[in-house]
Write a protein that holds these residues in place. Structure first.
Motif, PDB file in Angstrom:
ATOM      1  N   UNK A   1       0.844  -1.207   0.000  1.00  0.00           N
ATOM      2  CA  UNK A   1       0.000   0.000   0.000  1.00  0.00           C
ATOM      3  C   UNK A   1       0.871   1.246   0.000  1.00  0.00           C
ATOM      4  N   UNK A   2       1.910   1.248   0.835  1.00  0.00           N
ATOM      5  CA  UNK A   2       2.769   2.420   0.924  1.00  0.00           C
ATOM      6  C   UNK A   2       3.579   2.627  -0.359  1.00  0.00           C
ATOM      7  N   UNK A   3       3.946   1.539  -1.012  1.00  0.00           N
ATOM      8  CA  UNK A   3       4.661   1.682  -2.285  1.00  0.00           C
ATOM      9  C   UNK A   3       3.769   2.362  -3.313  1.00  0.00           C
ATOM     10  N   UNK A   4       2.520   1.911  -3.406  1.00  0.00           N
ATOM     11  CA  UNK A   4       1.585   2.524  -4.356  1.00  0.00           C
ATOM     12  C   UNK A   4       1.349   3.985  -3.993  1.00  0.00           C
ATOM     13  N   UNK A   5       1.182   4.251  -2.702  1.00  0.00           N
ATOM     14  CA  UNK A   5       0.920   5.620  -2.257  1.00  0.00           C
ATOM     15  C   UNK A   5       2.091   6.544  -2.602  1.00  0.00           C
ATOM     16  N   UNK A   6       3.296   6.105  -2.287  1.00  0.00           N
ATOM     17  CA  UNK A   6       4.470   6.944  -2.518  1.00  0.00           C
ATOM     18  C   UNK A   6       4.772   7.104  -4.009  1.00  0.00           C
ATOM     19  N   UNK A   7       4.626   6.035  -4.775  1.00  0.00           N
ATOM     20  CA  UNK A   7       4.903   6.148  -6.206  1.00  0.00           C
ATOM     21  C   UNK A   7       3.848   6.992  -6.915  1.00  0.00           C
ATOM     22  N   UNK A   8       2.626   7.003  -6.390  1.00  0.00           N
ATOM     23  CA  UNK A   8       1.606   7.878  -6.973  1.00  0.00           C
ATOM     24  C   UNK A   8       1.935   9.343  -6.739  1.00  0.00           C
ATOM     25  N   UNK A   9       2.822   9.612  -5.772  1.00  0.00           N
ATOM     26  CA  UNK A   9       3.261  10.977  -5.491  1.00  0.00           C
ATOM     27  C   UNK A   9       4.554  11.329  -6.231  1.00  0.00           C
TER      28      UNK A   9
ATOM     29  N   UNK B   1      12.844   2.264   1.118  1.00  0.00           N
ATOM     30  CA  UNK B   1      13.685   3.344   0.600  1.00  0.00           C
ATOM     31  C   UNK B   1      13.142   3.790  -0.750  1.00  0.00           C
ATOM     32  N   UNK B   2      12.883   5.089  -0.854  1.00  0.00           N
ATOM     33  CA  UNK B   2      12.377   5.679  -2.090  1.00  0.00           C
ATOM     34  C   UNK B   2      13.368   6.719  -2.599  1.00  0.00           C
ATOM     35  N   UNK B   3      13.370   6.909  -3.904  1.00  0.00           N
ATOM     36  CA  UNK B   3      14.229   7.904  -4.546  1.00  0.00           C
ATOM     37  C   UNK B   3      13.350   9.030  -5.080  1.00  0.00           C
ATOM     38  N   UNK B   4      13.796  10.248  -4.866  1.00  0.00           N
ATOM     39  CA  UNK B   4      13.114  11.420  -5.406  1.00  0.00           C
ATOM     40  C   UNK B   4      13.979  11.987  -6.532  1.00  0.00           C
ATOM     41  N   UNK B   5      13.691  11.637  -7.796  1.00  0.00           N
ATOM     42  CA  UNK B   5      14.548  12.061  -8.914  1.00  0.00           C
ATOM     43  C   UNK B   5      14.684  13.574  -9.041  1.00  0.00           C
ATOM     44  N   UNK B   6      13.680  14.328  -8.584  1.00  0.00           N
ATOM     45  CA  UNK B   6      13.748  15.779  -8.702  1.00  0.00           C
ATOM     46  C   UNK B   6      14.951  16.344  -7.955  1.00  0.00           C
ATOM     47  N   UNK B   7      15.274  15.739  -6.810  1.00  0.00           N
ATOM     48  CA  UNK B   7      16.404  16.208  -6.008  1.00  0.00           C
ATOM     49  C   UNK B   7      17.659  15.399  -6.297  1.00  0.00           C
ATOM     50  N   UNK B   8      17.506  14.086  -6.430  1.00  0.00           N
ATOM     51  CA  UNK B   8      18.670  13.228  -6.658  1.00  0.00           C
ATOM     52  C   UNK B   8      19.419  13.606  -7.930  1.00  0.00           C
ATOM     53  N   UNK B   9      18.725  14.197  -8.894  1.00  0.00           N
ATOM     54  CA  UNK B   9      19.349  14.556 -10.170  1.00  0.00           C
ATOM     55  C   UNK B   9      20.031  15.917 -10.141  1.00  0.00           C
ATOM     56  N   UNK B  10      19.927  16.643  -9.022  1.00  0.00           N
ATOM     57  CA  UNK B  10      20.551  17.962  -8.936  1.00  0.00           C
ATOM     58  C   UNK B  10      22.067  17.836  -8.765  1.00  0.00           C
ATOM     59  N   UNK B  11      22.843  18.785  -9.287  1.00  0.00           N
ATOM     60  CA  UNK B  11      24.309  18.717  -9.180  1.00  0.00           C
ATOM     61  C   UNK B  11      24.809  18.634  -7.744  1.00  0.00           C
ATOM     62  N   UNK B  12      24.127  19.308  -6.805  1.00  0.00           N
ATOM     63  CA  UNK B  12      24.599  19.301  -5.422  1.00  0.00           C
ATOM     64  C   UNK B  12      24.430  17.950  -4.735  1.00  0.00           C
ATOM     65  N   UNK B  13      23.749  17.014  -5.397  1.00  0.00           N
ATOM     66  CA  UNK B  13      23.596  15.668  -4.831  1.00  0.00           C
ATOM     67  C   UNK B  13      24.231  14.603  -5.729  1.00  0.00           C
TER      68      UNK B  13
END
Length: 480
Positions: free
Chosen positions: A335-343, A392-404
């Motif tokens: 349930x949490x995987x679906x919830x988080x991936x929908x976000x 563990x979830x990845x947020x590509x919006x931040x993970x793809x930034x140069x500072x990370x």
């Protein structure tokens, strides 16, 4: 009234309108979707002042508006009494829009009266605070929903969030709550739920792996309680650590204020109730650490802490599989995987399994507290929540930034049949290969730092045995 919107009543309030917003947007001053409240002042202006040539002042029967254009903002001064009258009517309409249709307007009219601006009178302040409490009770009793806002949705929240502490309850209200061994004295029932020390939610081995393998250098700890896990990251030399907690009781008993971090480490302790609005750290971070928190917040307020998730490259979160203090969102892992991936967050089965396995190394440890070493019980289930429900979830919006870009800091050179060799390191077998910049290398951890954290927590009591030496200091916290 102003406390309802997150203001502190100190005799004046302030609004800053960003240059990008036009004066025609004035009716929406209190909308978090368009404006951020800053520490400016509302000053009462004299009605007798003369208007000088070229002064862009709009004369009205009961007030004067003056617009001053600067490089960064439009500033507005307005007669205080009229401002309160006009903004109260407009903003109350916005509040009503977010309250269930079943909540009759007459109820609000009977409960909330228009406050004056004379805050010098203690009696008037008490009356105003009572009106604020009544309005909050109406909202809590309705099907209140999160309003449409630019900080929600698939984006990285910008600017600095306004922390909104929860209102305290009276001694009479507190006496009717059976908290058992949970902390939260003086907090509203949806807050609290922490203990003096929860061995089920910690794992130094896992934290070490986060630093050395993932390369974590900045953390936001959401629902940080007393700061047990937060203090580990602070003392181990992270660049930036934020601890956000809704329980005033937990903040009062936090371990963080007395910490002496390493040079270059910045940390902050924030008291914020996510049922009142969104909050996010002032900068993007490598990891959002969120253990035994998600089950306490209903779906109607989840978006408020998702804004904090959206500032992190990785999200480490657990969820409860059974009942507990104000557990309102108990679901299985799928349930949490679906919830988080929908976000918009991406679940990593690989990182999740790797981290759960590392956490299992601490399960039988009993050397964190003096009370654990002296207890007849030999196993305390250290890291149990992480072993069973960590995701563990990845947020590509931040993970793809140069500072990370330094994240996933496993060494990448290969020598003599072995991988994971540090490039360019003398004696490592890959001396002739190009080394990475120091900023791409993980923070160095030492046994001395481990001992400093253990010394900090060593004399804490086990759950159900109080909150520590400063427990009596909390006697004055409950509102009179």
């Amino acid at each position: 009234y102003f406390q309802f919107f997150g203001f502190e009543i100190k005799g004046h309030v302030g609004i800053n309108i960003p240059l990008a917003q036009r004066f025609t947007s004035y009716p929406f001053l209190f909308s978090h979707a368009r404006f951020q409240v800053l520490d400016c002042r509302l000053r009462q202006r004299s009605r007798r002042g003369s208007q000088t040539p070229g002064d862009p002042t709009l004369s009205l029967p009961a007030a004067r508006f003056k617009m001053t254009k600067t490089a960064t903002s439009h500033q507005m001064s307005i007669n205080a009494t009229t401002f309160i009258t006009v903004s109260f009517i407009i903003s109350l309409a916005l509040v009503c829009f977010n309250i269930s249709a079943s909540l009759k307007t007459s109820s609000l009219r009977n409960t909330v009266s228009l406050p004056g601006f004379d805050t010098s009178s203690p009696q008037r302040l008490q009356e105003l605070e009572a009106e604020v409490r009544n309005l909050k009770k109406l909202v809590r009793g309705s099907s209140h929903q999160i309003p449409r806002s630019d900080v929600h949705g698939f984006s990285i929240p910008e600017g600095r969030a306004v922390a909104m502490p929860s209102e305290r309850i009276t001694k009479e209200e507190e006496s009717s709550i059976q908290r058992k061994f949970y902390g939260g004295r003086g907090d509203r029932p949806h807050l609290g739920g922490f203990t003096s020390f929860d061995p089920n939610g910690i794992s130094p081995s896992l934290w070490k792996e986060m630093v050395e393998w993932i390369g974590v250098k900045s953390v936001v700890d959401i629902g940080c309680g007393r700061g047990i896990s937060t203090s580990w990251f602070v003392l181990h030399g992270m660049e930036y650590v934020a601890c956000v907690e809704g329980s005033h009781d937990a903040v009062t008993h936090s371990l963080l204020p007395g910490l002496k971090p390493q040079e270059g480490t910045e940390f902050e302790l924030v008291e914020h109730d996510f049922s009142l609005g969104p909050w996010w750290p002032s900068r993007t971070v490598d990891v959002a650490w969120c253990v035994e928190f998600t089950e306490h917040v209903g779906r109607n307020f989840q978006l408020n802490y998702f804004t904090a998730f959206r500032k992190a490259a990785f999200i480490f979160m657990t969820h409860s599989q059974r009942g507990g203090w104000h557990h309102v969102e108990v679901h299985d892992s799928d349930w949490w995987i679906v919830r988080m991936e929908s976000m918009g967050f991406v679940y990593s089965d690989y990182v999740t399994k790797k981290m759960r396995k590392i956490a299992n190394q601490d399960f039988r440890r009993n050397d964190f507290l003096r009370a654990m070493e002296n207890h007849k019980k030999k196993t305390f289930g250290v890291g149990q929540h992480l072993i069973k429900t960590l995701q563990v979830f990845i947020n590509p919006l931040v993970a793809s930034l140069p500072e990370h870009a330094h994240l996933l800091s496993e060494h990448g050179c290969f020598s003599k049949g072995n991988g994971g060799i540090e490039c360019g390191k003398k004696g490592g077998g890959a001396e002739d290969l190009t080394p990475l910049p120091d900023s791409y290398k993980p923070v160095k951890l030492t046994d001395e730092i481990d001992k400093a954290w253990k010394d900090l927590i060593y004399d804490l009591p086990l759950p159900g045995q109080g909150l520590g030496d400063n427990e009596e200091e909390n006697e004055t916290v409950v509102a009179e």
